[in-house]
Design a protein around this motif. Structure first.
Motif, PDB file in Angstrom:
ATOM      1  N   THR A  32      11.819  -2.795  -8.652  1.00  0.00           N
ATOM      2  CA  THR A  32      13.200  -2.560  -9.091  1.00  0.00           C
ATOM      3  C   THR A  32      13.416  -1.100  -9.494  1.00  0.00           C
ATOM      4  OG1 THR A  32      12.464  -3.713 -11.085  1.00  0.00           O
ATOM      5  CG2 THR A  32      14.105  -4.807  -9.737  1.00  0.00           C
ATOM      6  N   PHE A  36      16.331   1.166  -7.948  1.00  0.00           N
ATOM      7  CA  PHE A  36      17.328   1.879  -8.764  1.00  0.00           C
ATOM      8  C   PHE A  36      17.285   3.386  -8.492  1.00  0.00           C
ATOM      9  CE2 PHE A  36      17.286  -1.757 -11.983  1.00  0.00           C
ATOM     10  CZ  PHE A  36      18.558  -2.192 -11.646  1.00  0.00           C
ATOM     11  N   LEU A  59      16.846  -1.047 -20.434  1.00  0.00           N
ATOM     12  CA  LEU A  59      16.931  -1.918 -19.267  1.00  0.00           C
ATOM     13  C   LEU A  59      18.350  -1.899 -18.705  1.00  0.00           C
ATOM     14  CD1 LEU A  59      14.859  -5.022 -20.441  1.00  0.00           C
ATOM     15  CD2 LEU A  59      14.181  -3.250 -18.803  1.00  0.00           C
ATOM     16  N   VAL A 137       1.646   7.606  -5.805  1.00  0.00           N
ATOM     17  CA  VAL A 137       1.450   7.839  -7.244  1.00  0.00           C
ATOM     18  C   VAL A 137       0.065   8.420  -7.521  1.00  0.00           C
ATOM     19  CG1 VAL A 137       1.382   6.736  -9.519  1.00  0.00           C
ATOM     20  CG2 VAL A 137       2.995   5.921  -7.797  1.00  0.00           C
ATOM     21  N   ALA A 142      -6.931  10.493 -14.002  1.00  0.00           N
ATOM     22  CA  ALA A 142      -7.523   9.262 -13.463  1.00  0.00           C
ATOM     23  C   ALA A 142      -7.497   9.195 -11.939  1.00  0.00           C
ATOM     24  CB  ALA A 142      -6.798   8.048 -14.040  1.00  0.00           C
ATOM     25  N   ASN A 143      -6.520   9.869 -11.323  1.00  0.00           N
ATOM     26  CA  ASN A 143      -6.363   9.751  -9.866  1.00  0.00           C
ATOM     27  C   ASN A 143      -5.714  11.023  -9.322  1.00  0.00           C
ATOM     28  OD1 ASN A 143      -6.172   8.645  -7.282  1.00  0.00           O
ATOM     29  ND2 ASN A 143      -4.197   7.670  -7.711  1.00  0.00           N
ATOM     30  N   ARG A 161       8.529  12.150 -13.014  1.00  0.00           N
ATOM     31  CA  ARG A 161       9.773  11.408 -13.153  1.00  0.00           C
ATOM     32  C   ARG A 161      10.526  11.860 -14.397  1.00  0.00           C
ATOM     33  NH1 ARG A 161       8.400   5.075 -12.280  1.00  0.00           N
ATOM     34  NH2 ARG A 161       9.653   4.903 -14.176  1.00  0.00           N
ATOM     35  N   GLN A 176      11.547  -2.088 -24.403  1.00  0.00           N
ATOM     36  CA  GLN A 176      11.243  -3.003 -23.304  1.00  0.00           C
ATOM     37  C   GLN A 176      10.093  -3.965 -23.582  1.00  0.00           C
ATOM     38  OE1 GLN A 176      11.117  -1.084 -19.442  1.00  0.00           O
ATOM     39  NE2 GLN A 176      12.687   0.382 -19.993  1.00  0.00           N
TER      40      GLN A 176
HETATM   41  P1  AP5 Z   1      10.080   1.248 -13.368  1.00  0.00           P
HETATM   42  O1  AP5 Z   1      10.048   2.278 -12.322  1.00  0.00           O
HETATM   43  O2  AP5 Z   1       9.756  -0.157 -13.028  1.00  0.00           O
HETATM   44  O3  AP5 Z   1       9.185   1.767 -14.552  1.00  0.00           O
HETATM   45  P2  AP5 Z   1       8.141   1.013 -15.511  1.00  0.00           P
HETATM   46  O4  AP5 Z   1       8.117  -0.430 -15.623  1.00  0.00           O
HETATM   47  O5  AP5 Z   1       8.409   1.722 -16.753  1.00  0.00           O
HETATM   48  O6  AP5 Z   1       6.843   1.161 -14.810  1.00  0.00           O
HETATM   49  P3  AP5 Z   1       6.284   2.445 -14.253  1.00  0.00           P
HETATM   50  O7  AP5 Z   1       6.730   2.630 -12.836  1.00  0.00           O
HETATM   51  O8  AP5 Z   1       6.589   3.580 -15.186  1.00  0.00           O
HETATM   52  O9  AP5 Z   1       4.720   2.167 -14.363  1.00  0.00           O
HETATM   53  P4  AP5 Z   1       3.751   1.281 -13.512  1.00  0.00           P
HETATM   54  O10 AP5 Z   1       3.336   0.106 -14.314  1.00  0.00           O
HETATM   55  O11 AP5 Z   1       4.283   1.024 -12.148  1.00  0.00           O
HETATM   56  O12 AP5 Z   1       2.523   2.268 -13.471  1.00  0.00           O
HETATM   57  P5  AP5 Z   1       1.961   3.200 -12.280  1.00  0.00           P
HETATM   58  O13 AP5 Z   1       1.275   2.375 -11.259  1.00  0.00           O
HETATM   59  O14 AP5 Z   1       2.991   4.168 -11.825  1.00  0.00           O
HETATM   60  O15 AP5 Z   1      11.503   1.202 -14.074  1.00  0.00           O
HETATM   61  C1  AP5 Z   1      12.169   2.392 -14.428  1.00  0.00           C
HETATM   62  C2  AP5 Z   1      13.461   2.029 -15.154  1.00  0.00           C
HETATM   63  O16 AP5 Z   1      14.311   1.267 -14.275  1.00  0.00           O
HETATM   64  C3  AP5 Z   1      13.306   1.152 -16.383  1.00  0.00           C
HETATM   65  O17 AP5 Z   1      12.991   1.904 -17.548  1.00  0.00           O
HETATM   66  C4  AP5 Z   1      14.697   0.490 -16.466  1.00  0.00           C
HETATM   67  O18 AP5 Z   1      15.638   1.400 -16.977  1.00  0.00           O
HETATM   68  C5  AP5 Z   1      15.009   0.245 -15.001  1.00  0.00           C
HETATM   69  N1  AP5 Z   1      14.524  -1.064 -14.540  1.00  0.00           N
HETATM   70  C6  AP5 Z   1      13.525  -1.306 -13.651  1.00  0.00           C
HETATM   71  N2  AP5 Z   1      13.368  -2.619 -13.460  1.00  0.00           N
HETATM   72  C7  AP5 Z   1      14.288  -3.241 -14.239  1.00  0.00           C
HETATM   73  C8  AP5 Z   1      14.607  -4.600 -14.482  1.00  0.00           C
HETATM   74  N3  AP5 Z   1      13.949  -5.618 -13.857  1.00  0.00           N
HETATM   75  N4  AP5 Z   1      15.604  -4.872 -15.352  1.00  0.00           N
HETATM   76  C9  AP5 Z   1      16.297  -3.891 -15.956  1.00  0.00           C
HETATM   77  N5  AP5 Z   1      16.024  -2.574 -15.787  1.00  0.00           N
HETATM   78  C10 AP5 Z   1      15.030  -2.254 -14.926  1.00  0.00           C
HETATM   79  O19 AP5 Z   1       0.823   3.967 -13.116  1.00  0.00           O
HETATM   80  C11 AP5 Z   1       1.163   4.869 -14.167  1.00  0.00           C
HETATM   81  C12 AP5 Z   1       0.161   6.048 -14.162  1.00  0.00           C
HETATM   82  O20 AP5 Z   1      -1.125   5.539 -14.524  1.00  0.00           O
HETATM   83  C13 AP5 Z   1      -0.010   6.706 -12.775  1.00  0.00           C
HETATM   84  O21 AP5 Z   1      -0.202   8.079 -12.947  1.00  0.00           O
HETATM   85  C14 AP5 Z   1      -1.293   6.050 -12.213  1.00  0.00           C
HETATM   86  O22 AP5 Z   1      -1.996   6.909 -11.316  1.00  0.00           O
HETATM   87  C15 AP5 Z   1      -2.094   5.796 -13.487  1.00  0.00           C
HETATM   88  N6  AP5 Z   1      -2.931   4.593 -13.406  1.00  0.00           N
HETATM   89  C16 AP5 Z   1      -2.648   3.422 -12.789  1.00  0.00           C
HETATM   90  N7  AP5 Z   1      -3.646   2.543 -12.948  1.00  0.00           N
HETATM   91  C17 AP5 Z   1      -4.595   3.192 -13.690  1.00  0.00           C
HETATM   92  C18 AP5 Z   1      -5.886   2.808 -14.196  1.00  0.00           C
HETATM   93  N8  AP5 Z   1      -6.382   1.584 -13.948  1.00  0.00           N
HETATM   94  N9  AP5 Z   1      -6.570   3.706 -14.908  1.00  0.00           N
HETATM   95  C19 AP5 Z   1      -6.055   4.954 -15.167  1.00  0.00           C
HETATM   96  N10 AP5 Z   1      -4.851   5.380 -14.708  1.00  0.00           N
HETATM   97  C20 AP5 Z   1      -4.126   4.498 -13.983  1.00  0.00           C
END
Ligand code: AP5
Length: 221
Positions: A32, A36, A59, A137, A142-143, A161, A176
């Motif tokens: 999502t 968005f 949200l 990403v 870490a990556n 971002r 959230q």
């Molecule tokens: P969205 O883009 O979904 O953001 P989020 O949930 O805040 O999740 P992220 O994308 O920030 O993190 P992720 O869990 O995907 O982590 P990632 O893999 O990138 O939503 C953005 C906004 O849109 C929301 O705030 C809201 O406003 C709106 N929205 C979205 N969905 C909505 C809904 N259903 N309802 C209402 N509003 C909504 O990893 C993060 C980092 O960590 C990366 O750098 C990665 O390389 C690193 N990483 C990943 N895994 C590991 C590991 N195992 N060890 C170390 N580092 C790691």
């Protein structure tokens, strides 16, 4: 139809793991946040509305979000299911998804929670870098990419971002995490919730998720 819901706090690694699962399960990754951000980039009505909430770490209202996701799931490439990343995010979204799937004789098959302590999430989000061309990403520690600032996969520029600024990260956590707990409870009550420790490396977490999905043995074969 295989519908997998990936749950986790902001920065838990949902998007990173969804890409790995997408290749494994051969069903689309529907995020999502990405939908968005694309709408914001296009300047569409949904994008203009969503931006008002996203830039404050809040949200987006359920009605807009549910409509957008159900439209995405109605497209032909999702006929066999999808990996949902960032949806559902509220109990109302979870109920709407259940109802829409039930209308097709389907249901959520797996709800997988990537569990990461809040103190680690801030470091993950503030170190995240994303490529402009396709959203691949990375993480500074870490990556990391092979060449700083450049995507390994398509050579495009990496950027951070807007909502990964410190004050917006704090707002996302504060605003959230309560709703996430409601969604976790929704799937726990249905007996669908599986939790994976997200503190390990990306590959170890992926392995744990695949085990939960019953795919690990098949991959070894
Ligand atoms: P969205 O883009 O979904 O953001 P989020 O949930 O805040 O999740 P992220 O994308 O920030 O993190 P992720 O869990 O995907 O982590 P990632 O893999 O990138 O939503 C953005 C906004 O849109 C929301 O705030 C809201 O406003 C709106 N929205 C979205 N969905 C909505 C809904 N259903 N309802 C209402 N509003 C909504 O990893 C993060 C980092 O960590 C990366 O750098 C990665 O390389 C690193 N990483 C990943 N895994 C590991 C590991 N195992 N060890 C170390 N580092 C790691």
């Amino acid at each position: 139809m295989t519908v997998v819901v990936l749950l986790g706090a902001p920065g838990a690694g949902k998007g990173t793991q969804a890409e790995i699962l997408r290749k494994r399960l051969n069903i689309p990754h529907v995020a999502t946040g990405d939908l968005f951000r694309a709408a914001v980039g296009e300047g569409s009505a949904i994008g203009l509305e969503a931006r008002r909430y996203m830039e404050h770490g809040q949200l987006v209202p359920d009605e807009i979000t549910i409509r957008m996701v159900l439209e995405r799931l109605s497209r032909p490439d999702a006929a066999g299911g999808a990996i949902l990343d960032g949806f559902p995010r509220t109990a109302a979204q979870a109920r709407a998804l259940d109802e829409a799937l039930a209308g097709q004789g389907a249901r959520v098959e797996h709800a997988l929670l990537i569990d990461v302590p809040t103190e680690d999430l801030v470091a993950r989000l503030s170190g995240r870098w994303i490529c402009r061309a396709s959203g691949h990403v990375y993480h500074a520690i870490a990556n990391p990419p092979a060449v700083p600032g450049v995507c390994d996969l398509d050579g495009s520029e990496l950027h951070q971002r807007d909502d990964d600024r410190a004050e917006t990260i704090r707002a996302r956590m504060e605003g959230q995490l309560g709703a996430l707990a409601d969604v976790v409870e929704h799937y726990r009550a249905q007996g669908l919730l599986r939790s994976v420790d997200g503190c390990y490396s990306i590959s170890v977490v992926a392995e744990a998720l695949l085990v939960q999905l019953g795919q690990a043995a098949e991959r070894e074969a």
